[in-house]
Scaffold this motif. Structure first.
Motif, PDB file in Angstrom:
ATOM      1  N   PRO A 120       0.811  -1.222   0.000  1.00 27.81           N
ATOM      2  CA  PRO A 120       0.000   0.000   0.000  1.00 27.81           C
ATOM      3  C   PRO A 120       0.842   1.267   0.000  1.00 27.81           C
ATOM      4  O   PRO A 120       1.813   1.391   0.748  1.00 27.81           O
ATOM      5  N   GLY A 121       0.472   2.189  -0.902  1.00 21.87           N
ATOM      6  CA  GLY A 121       1.163   3.461  -1.013  1.00 21.87           C
ATOM      7  C   GLY A 121       2.258   3.499  -2.049  1.00 21.87           C
ATOM      8  O   GLY A 121       2.729   4.583  -2.409  1.00 21.87           O
ATOM      9  N   SER A 122       2.662   2.335  -2.567  1.00 20.34           N
ATOM     10  CA  SER A 122       3.758   2.300  -3.534  1.00 20.34           C
ATOM     11  C   SER A 122       3.273   2.213  -4.974  1.00 20.34           C
ATOM     12  O   SER A 122       4.081   2.198  -5.897  1.00 20.34           O
ATOM     13  N   SER A 123       1.960   2.160  -5.166  1.00 20.23           N
ATOM     14  CA  SER A 123       1.361   2.103  -6.498  1.00 20.23           C
ATOM     15  C   SER A 123      -0.067   2.629  -6.386  1.00 20.23           C
ATOM     16  O   SER A 123      -0.702   2.487  -5.331  1.00 20.23           O
ATOM     17  N   PRO A 124      -0.596   3.250  -7.454  1.00 19.75           N
ATOM     18  CA  PRO A 124      -1.980   3.741  -7.389  1.00 19.75           C
ATOM     19  C   PRO A 124      -2.998   2.653  -7.074  1.00 19.75           C
ATOM     20  O   PRO A 124      -4.070   2.942  -6.529  1.00 19.75           O
ATOM     21  N   LEU A 125      -2.680   1.407  -7.399  1.00 18.36           N
ATOM     22  CA  LEU A 125      -3.615   0.308  -7.171  1.00 18.36           C
ATOM     23  C   LEU A 125      -3.328  -0.456  -5.885  1.00 18.36           C
ATOM     24  O   LEU A 125      -4.091  -1.351  -5.521  1.00 18.36           O
ATOM     25  N   ALA A 126      -2.233  -0.135  -5.221  1.00 19.07           N
ATOM     26  CA  ALA A 126      -1.906  -0.769  -3.939  1.00 19.07           C
ATOM     27  C   ALA A 126      -2.406   0.151  -2.835  1.00 19.07           C
ATOM     28  O   ALA A 126      -1.847   1.222  -2.604  1.00 19.07           O
TER      29      ALA A 126
END
Length: 264
Positions: A120-126
């Motif tokens: 979470p937070g490392s990709s728009p979908l994560a």
């Protein structure tokens, strides 16, 4: 609730079926064997406490797929990914503690090499959010537009329904919400879902392939739902459920790539 992106680099040309979520599911079942997650991935009692996307060409920033092509064609050096969403704290802890360090091979394709698992937070979908925060941030707007990124279909009286009727979409999400959060704040909402109307849609019917040649009917595209007949309390509930769908998916086979949805 947390979503993770499994990012792969292709080392030589690879062809996958466009609808390949069942392959990802099979790989994940092998991956979690012998861990605390194994039971959750094989549970047959109710909706799965996770959702899985197809393997998608790209860097993990968008779930958009070209469903006009029957295959995913990857060239050497291309990126591909799938997303795994976990709906319960128990699954989140087991994932982080016992599973994340392992490698995972998709459909016996050694040329697809796992590069990284993005949290979470490392990709728009994560993403990561609690059910309380999801509810608190839900608006009371008079309509909601859902984008069905992978085929969304529904079982009704023994039939496959490939169209996102309001009662089918939001009863599916409400069922999951109550199942995983033990939350009855919207008492009787299921009886009022018939008041929701479809005001606009741009949908395409798609047949998704499953294990052993099974075929699952669904639709992809956009659909706008008119919530004006509902009270403000019920509108907020529907918007909350729509946002929840980005994690849980909607309809059947959400654990095998179907029913990936986003709020626009």
């Amino acid at each position: 609730m947390k979503s993770f992106i499994f990012k792969y680099r292709c080392t030589k040309e690879t062809h996958l079926p466009r609808s390949n979520g069942y392959m990802v599911y099979s790989a994940l079942c092998r991956w979690v064997q012998g861990t605390d997650l194994e039971f959750d991935f094989h549970t047959a009692d109710g909706p799965p406490p996770y959702a899985i996307s197809d393997m998608i060409s790209g860097d993990g920033s968008s779930l958009s797929i070209d469903w006009s092509s029957p295959k995913v064609i990857l060239k050497p050096g291309d990126w591909a990914f799938f997303r795994l969403s976990l709906l319960t704290p128990e699954m989140e802890r087991s994932f982080v503690d016992t599973v994340a360090p392992r490698d995972i091979t998709i459909a016996n394709q050694p040329e697809m090499v796992l590069d990284s698992i993005l949290g979470p937070g490392s990709s728009p979908l994560a993403m990561s959010i609690s059910s309380e925060a999801l509810f608190a941030g839900a608006p009371e707007a008079k309509d909601i537009t859902l984008a069905f990124r992978s085929p969304a279909g529904f079982n009704s009286q023994g039939r496959q329904i490939p169209f996102p009727m309001p009662e089918l979409v939001f009863s599916s999400l409400l069922w999951r919400w109550r199942r995983f959060f033990n939350d009855d704040r919207w008492s009787g909402l299921e009886d009022r879902l018939s008041q929701i109307n479809i005001s606009r849609y741009d949908l395409k019917s798609v047949v998704a392939n499953g294990k052993g040649g099974a075929m699952h009917k669904g639709c992809v595209g956009r659909c706008r739902y008119d919530l004006k007949p509902l009270s403000l309390v019920d509108r907020k509930a529907i918007h909350c459920l729509g946002a929840f769908g980005a994690f849980a998916g909607v309809g059947y086979k959400t654990g095998q790539g179907l029913g990936q949805v986003e709020v626009l």
